[in-house]
Design an enzyme around this catalytic site. Structure first.
Site, mmCIF file in Angstrom:
data_model
loop_
_atom_site.group_PDB
_atom_site.id
_atom_site.type_symbol
_atom_site.label_atom_id
_atom_site.label_comp_id
_atom_site.label_asym_id
_atom_site.label_seq_id
_atom_site.Cartn_x
_atom_site.Cartn_y
_atom_site.Cartn_z
ATOM 1 C CG HIS A 52 20.855 -40.786 13.161
ATOM 2 N ND1 HIS A 52 21.598 -41.943 13.185
ATOM 3 C CD2 HIS A 52 19.931 -40.911 14.150
ATOM 4 C CE1 HIS A 52 21.155 -42.727 14.151
ATOM 5 N NE2 HIS A 52 20.146 -42.135 14.754
ATOM 6 C CD GLN A 96 15.243 -44.510 24.680
ATOM 7 O OE1 GLN A 96 15.218 -43.323 24.914
ATOM 8 N NE2 GLN A 96 15.105 -44.985 23.446
ATOM 9 N N GLY A 99 12.199 -40.274 12.917
ATOM 10 C CA GLY A 99 12.091 -41.183 11.777
ATOM 11 C C GLY A 99 10.806 -42.007 11.824
ATOM 12 C CE LYS A 151 14.798 -49.425 11.625
ATOM 13 N NZ LYS A 151 14.802 -49.291 13.089
ATOM 14 C CG LEU A 210 20.319 -46.749 6.553
ATOM 15 C CD1 LEU A 210 21.087 -45.446 6.371
ATOM 16 C CD2 LEU A 210 21.239 -47.906 6.238
HETATM 17 O O1 PAF Z 1 14.833 -42.789 18.604
HETATM 18 C C1 PAF Z 1 15.769 -42.610 19.402
HETATM 19 O O2 PAF Z 1 16.952 -42.592 19.037
HETATM 20 C C2 PAF Z 1 15.452 -42.414 20.876
HETATM 21 O O3 PAF Z 1 14.372 -43.186 21.270
HETATM 22 C C3 PAF Z 1 15.249 -40.930 21.253
HETATM 23 C C4 PAF Z 1 14.028 -40.346 20.570
HETATM 24 C C5 PAF Z 1 16.478 -40.136 20.895
HETATM 25 C C6 PAF Z 1 15.022 -40.820 22.767
HETATM 26 O O4 PAF Z 1 16.095 -41.314 23.486
#
Ligand code: PAF
Length: 273
Positions: A34, A58, A144, A146, A181
């Site tokens: 991040h 999600q 990312g 990844k 990571l």
């Molecule tokens: O990649 C993530 O951490 C999540 O899928 C995101 C893009 C923040 C959406 O909740």
């Protein structure tokens, strides 16, 4: 750095940001991956906004929503040190509404590979990212590589809905020994962590095969499966940038993707060729 939890405050603070805004949406438990997104956003924009929100839509029933790592204090420190302007931590009650308009991930791209194993996952991702884009109104948003499939779907969402934001892909950050990571690495025991290394080892092996002239997808996949024999591989796929399966490697247009379970932890990784 300002920490913002209410949508009204976010709107007011956003209105005060003049110039370009780089946005890094996250689910928290921030790590060096991040941080590389935040650093890139910082380099390329006048201001940086980071969101931390573990988005329930999600996660599928039975997935790790409840145990997903939450580390508000360390996330705050990391953002503060990295020079983030606004740290946005919205609340579900404000972000989601009753009987709301629902977006759907593309029928092909959203339901193969990750979307096949986690049907509906990408619907939740596009829903929340669209909301966050509407609120933050970024100039650029950083994701990312990844999460390659997520990245492609969000690029498609940006194109399909003509959203005035540039989607910026950022390279995967790895531990020195190769492990990509991920916030989910926190679940791994020391033994599982060693087993998880087989994923990056298989990807490295594949990349070496390509470098020495191998182009056959089936031969590369076979070799990768052998390398990962001790772990539970969910899939190894070699696709082009639009996620169409390939039978021969196309240089500059291939992605090798792996999903595997190590103990109870599901990990994904990939390389772009
Ligand atoms: O990649 C993530 O951490 C999540 O899928 C995101 C893009 C923040 C959406 O909740």
């Amino acid at each position: 750095m300002k920490i913002i939890r209410e949508l009204e405050s976010l709107k007011a603070e956003r209105a005060g940001l003049k110039g370009s805004v780089g946005f890094v949406p996250t689910m928290g438990a921030l790590h060096r991956g991040h941080l590389s997104l935040i650093r890139k956003a910082k380099e390329e924009n006048d201001h940086v906004v980071v969101s931390v929100y573990v988005n329930p839509t999600q996660f599928l029933p039975g997935e790790d929503l409840d145990r997903y790592p939450r580390r508000e204090e360390s996330d705050r420190k990391i953002c503060e040190t990295a020079g983030v302007d606004l740290l946005f931590m919205p609340k579900t009650e404000e972000l989601y509404h009753e009987d709301e308009v629902a977006l759907k991930a593309p029928a092909y791209l959203g339901y193969i590979l990750e979307g096949n194993r986690r049907p509906g996952h990408f619907d939740g991702v596009v829903q929340v990212v669209m909301k966050l884009f509407g609120l933050v109104q970024p100039t650029r948003a950083y994701f990312g590589k990844k999460d390659a499939q997520q990245l492609r779907i969000l690029q498609k969402m940006q194109e399909d809905f003509f959203i005035p934001v540039a989607i910026v892909p950022v390279d995967t950050v790895r531990e020195e020994d190769g492990l990509a990571l991920s916030s989910r690495n926190a679940y791994l025991s020391p033994l599982e962590r060693r087993q998880a290394l087989l994923i990056s080892k298989a990807l490295k092996r594949a990349s070496k095969m390509v470098m020495t002239g191998e182009r056959s997808v089936s031969r590369i996949k076979k070799e990768m499966m052998e390398t990962m024999a001790p772990i539970e591989v969910e899939y190894v796929e070699i696709v082009n940038r639009d996620f169409r399966p390939l039978s021969q490697i196309e240089l500059q247009n291939s992605i090798i993707l792996v999903a595997a379970k190590v103990g109870k932890t599901r990990l994904i990784d990939n390389i772009w060729l």
